[in-house]
Design a protein around this motif. Sequence first.
Motif, PDB file in Angstrom:
ATOM      1  N   ARG A   1      41.408  53.019  -4.207  1.00  0.00           N
ATOM      2  CA  ARG A   1      40.311  52.208  -4.726  1.00  0.00           C
ATOM      3  C   ARG A   1      40.610  50.702  -4.575  1.00  0.00           C
ATOM      4  O   ARG A   1      39.716  49.905  -4.282  1.00  0.00           O
ATOM      5  CB  ARG A   1      40.059  52.537  -6.192  1.00  0.00           C
ATOM      6  N   ALA A   2      41.871  50.327  -4.783  1.00  0.00           N
ATOM      7  CA  ALA A   2      42.246  48.921  -4.627  1.00  0.00           C
ATOM      8  C   ALA A   2      42.018  48.457  -3.190  1.00  0.00           C
ATOM      9  O   ALA A   2      41.512  47.356  -2.951  1.00  0.00           O
ATOM     10  CB  ALA A   2      43.707  48.725  -5.026  1.00  0.00           C
ATOM     11  N   ALA A   3      42.382  49.298  -2.221  1.00  0.00           N
ATOM     12  CA  ALA A   3      42.171  48.965  -0.811  1.00  0.00           C
ATOM     13  C   ALA A   3      40.683  48.812  -0.515  1.00  0.00           C
ATOM     14  O   ALA A   3      40.267  47.894   0.214  1.00  0.00           O
ATOM     15  CB  ALA A   3      42.785  50.048   0.072  1.00  0.00           C
ATOM     16  N   GLN A   4      39.870  49.696  -1.085  1.00  0.00           N
ATOM     17  CA  GLN A   4      38.421  49.587  -0.896  1.00  0.00           C
ATOM     18  C   GLN A   4      37.891  48.285  -1.491  1.00  0.00           C
ATOM     19  O   GLN A   4      37.028  47.622  -0.892  1.00  0.00           O
ATOM     20  CB  GLN A   4      37.719  50.773  -1.548  1.00  0.00           C
ATOM     21  N   LYS A   5      38.396  47.929  -2.665  1.00  0.00           N
ATOM     22  CA  LYS A   5      37.954  46.696  -3.312  1.00  0.00           C
ATOM     23  C   LYS A   5      38.324  45.474  -2.465  1.00  0.00           C
ATOM     24  O   LYS A   5      37.534  44.511  -2.357  1.00  0.00           O
ATOM     25  CB  LYS A   5      38.577  46.569  -4.709  1.00  0.00           C
TER      26      LYS A   5
ATOM     27  N   GLY B   1      41.857  53.892   2.546  1.00  0.00           N
ATOM     28  CA  GLY B   1      40.965  52.995   1.827  1.00  0.00           C
ATOM     29  C   GLY B   1      40.605  51.774   2.657  1.00  0.00           C
ATOM     30  O   GLY B   1      39.446  51.347   2.686  1.00  0.00           O
ATOM     31  N   LEU B   2      41.590  51.209   3.342  1.00  0.00           N
ATOM     32  CA  LEU B   2      41.325  50.065   4.217  1.00  0.00           C
ATOM     33  C   LEU B   2      40.431  50.461   5.384  1.00  0.00           C
ATOM     34  O   LEU B   2      39.696  49.631   5.932  1.00  0.00           O
ATOM     35  CB  LEU B   2      42.642  49.477   4.734  1.00  0.00           C
ATOM     36  N   SER B   3      40.480  51.738   5.772  1.00  0.00           N
ATOM     37  CA  SER B   3      39.675  52.222   6.894  1.00  0.00           C
ATOM     38  C   SER B   3      38.219  52.460   6.521  1.00  0.00           C
ATOM     39  O   SER B   3      37.408  52.809   7.380  1.00  0.00           O
ATOM     40  CB  SER B   3      40.274  53.518   7.440  1.00  0.00           C
ATOM     41  N   GLY B   4      37.914  52.336   5.222  1.00  0.00           N
ATOM     42  CA  GLY B   4      36.532  52.528   4.786  1.00  0.00           C
ATOM     43  C   GLY B   4      36.211  53.933   4.325  1.00  0.00           C
ATOM     44  O   GLY B   4      35.044  54.257   4.076  1.00  0.00           O
ATOM     45  N   ASP B   5      37.216  54.781   4.215  1.00  0.00           N
ATOM     46  CA  ASP B   5      37.004  56.157   3.768  1.00  0.00           C
ATOM     47  C   ASP B   5      36.996  56.216   2.242  1.00  0.00           C
ATOM     48  O   ASP B   5      37.672  55.422   1.576  1.00  0.00           O
ATOM     49  CB  ASP B   5      38.091  57.071   4.327  1.00  0.00           C
ATOM     50  N   ASP B   6      36.262  57.180   1.702  1.00  0.00           N
ATOM     51  CA  ASP B   6      36.135  57.301   0.253  1.00  0.00           C
ATOM     52  C   ASP B   6      36.812  58.589  -0.227  1.00  0.00           C
ATOM     53  O   ASP B   6      36.617  59.658   0.370  1.00  0.00           O
ATOM     54  CB  ASP B   6      34.669  57.319  -0.159  1.00  0.00           C
ATOM     55  N   PRO B   7      37.599  58.525  -1.308  1.00  0.00           N
ATOM     56  CA  PRO B   7      38.327  59.710  -1.777  1.00  0.00           C
ATOM     57  C   PRO B   7      37.441  60.824  -2.313  1.00  0.00           C
ATOM     58  O   PRO B   7      37.869  61.968  -2.391  1.00  0.00           O
ATOM     59  CB  PRO B   7      39.234  59.159  -2.883  1.00  0.00           C
ATOM     60  N   VAL B   8      36.205  60.510  -2.680  1.00  0.00           N
ATOM     61  CA  VAL B   8      35.302  61.531  -3.209  1.00  0.00           C
ATOM     62  C   VAL B   8      34.717  62.380  -2.089  1.00  0.00           C
ATOM     63  O   VAL B   8      34.507  63.580  -2.238  1.00  0.00           O
ATOM     64  CB  VAL B   8      34.173  60.893  -4.047  1.00  0.00           C
ATOM     65  N   THR B   9      34.457  61.756  -0.946  1.00  0.00           N
ATOM     66  CA  THR B   9      33.736  62.442   0.122  1.00  0.00           C
ATOM     67  C   THR B   9      34.567  62.735   1.360  1.00  0.00           C
ATOM     68  O   THR B   9      34.179  63.575   2.176  1.00  0.00           O
ATOM     69  CB  THR B   9      32.524  61.599   0.557  1.00  0.00           C
TER      70      THR B   9
END
Length: 479
Positions: free
Chosen positions: A32-36, A77-85
Amino acid sequence: MVIFMNKEQISIFDIFKIGVGPSSSHTLGPWRAAQKFVQQLEQKGALMITETIKILLYGSLAKTGKGHGTDVAILLGLSGDDPVTFDVNQIEPKFEMIKANGVLQLGGKQQIIFDYTDDLLFLIAESLPFHPNAVTFQALLRNGTAISETYYSIGGGFVVQENQQNSDTPDVDLPFPVQNAKDLLVWCMRTGLKVSEVVMENEHAWRSEAETNKGVLNLFYTIRDCIYRGCHTTGILPGGLNVERRAAKLNKKLLNGRTYTDYESWMEAIRSGGSSFQYILDWVSCFALAVNEENASFGRVVTAPTNGAAGVIPAVLQYYLTFCDGYGEEKILQFIATASEVGCIFKKGSTISAAMGGCQAEIGVSSAMAAAALTECLGGSQRQVLMAAEIAMEHHLGLTCDPIGGLVQIPCIERNTMGAIKAITASQLALQSNPDKAKVSLDAVVHTMWETALDMNVKYKETSDGGLATNIPLSLPEC
């Protein structure tokens, strides 16, 4: 070290999050931090002019990050992938592809050169003061400037940015604001509402009843599928300890040839096998093992309230649904709502991070949550619900976090079975007791847990620097 006794408003969906294993604080949080960070680059118009990224891991993230998949989570996360999906079967392949090719698609849009060895640093000798789980992202831009942000994964998938104790849940006017168990009990006594009903009234301040119910049931479906999948998957867990999965073998042994085709018929097959104490005890262990074996394999789980303790609440919930005639949407909603409120109380008054408080903050809290939820669903009073939570935590105080090899496997997987059994025992004790005569309150045990966390040596706080982690040679096979 920071004390997190805050006025934060916490929803069911903050305590229970859908994600992937093996750790909420070391996998889901960093993801999540990487996504943020990617979102911040986009907001600043810097994403498409980013040339390189440096990632600095501190404290517990550095010491046990590889065992917990922190590096894997951050790169995805940096690649734009989401852990939920994101397809859990593609987690390892994509991670290995990034390492091998030396290329990262930042946010899925901007291709940058990425050297795993040089650009992802495990600073095991360094720690930041705010929290042991810290990660700093540094982006070097094409114009010669840089953007740097630090994030803290504070347990249960919660992430805060440095100097910004932000929450993804917006503040609203809650009808029944609760900061501790005393507040909760006051509202229950004034209104006559059950704990779960107080929770649901507060949830309606954020969204409609239909949306809340749908979200909670989605949590349950994820839990259900995780248990069922874990009870039917064999093999060796990743990470190098060569730990063999046990849930599937135990499931097959306990069913003793009885057949089924899906989750519902599986439950019927389980019920038809008997109701002896030993038989039920074995199934509770099987349910917990199943979830945490999935968790250790980068499977999809629900933080409850963490990934390392993700098997306790599912095991007790599945016990209730299977052996206590509780299989119905209303009871599932009641169970999860009650459990979430106890988790909120511990997060506000102490911690749910093993890096802050040892395993008492994970298995202990999850056991308290499960005990409270089971007690309400079995007809206990509001005072008995809180008493059950207190009993469960009281007998986890001081529990250390000492994962062998930094992996959420030994003793973590078996520890979930212990937490589940203790939760059921705590519930039964509370149901057979007069809470007015209890000598220890839930608030007292929450405060005691926090004091214990502060006193605990850092080597017992998810660093793998003490306990079993240093006394069991990695070459030994698991007993």
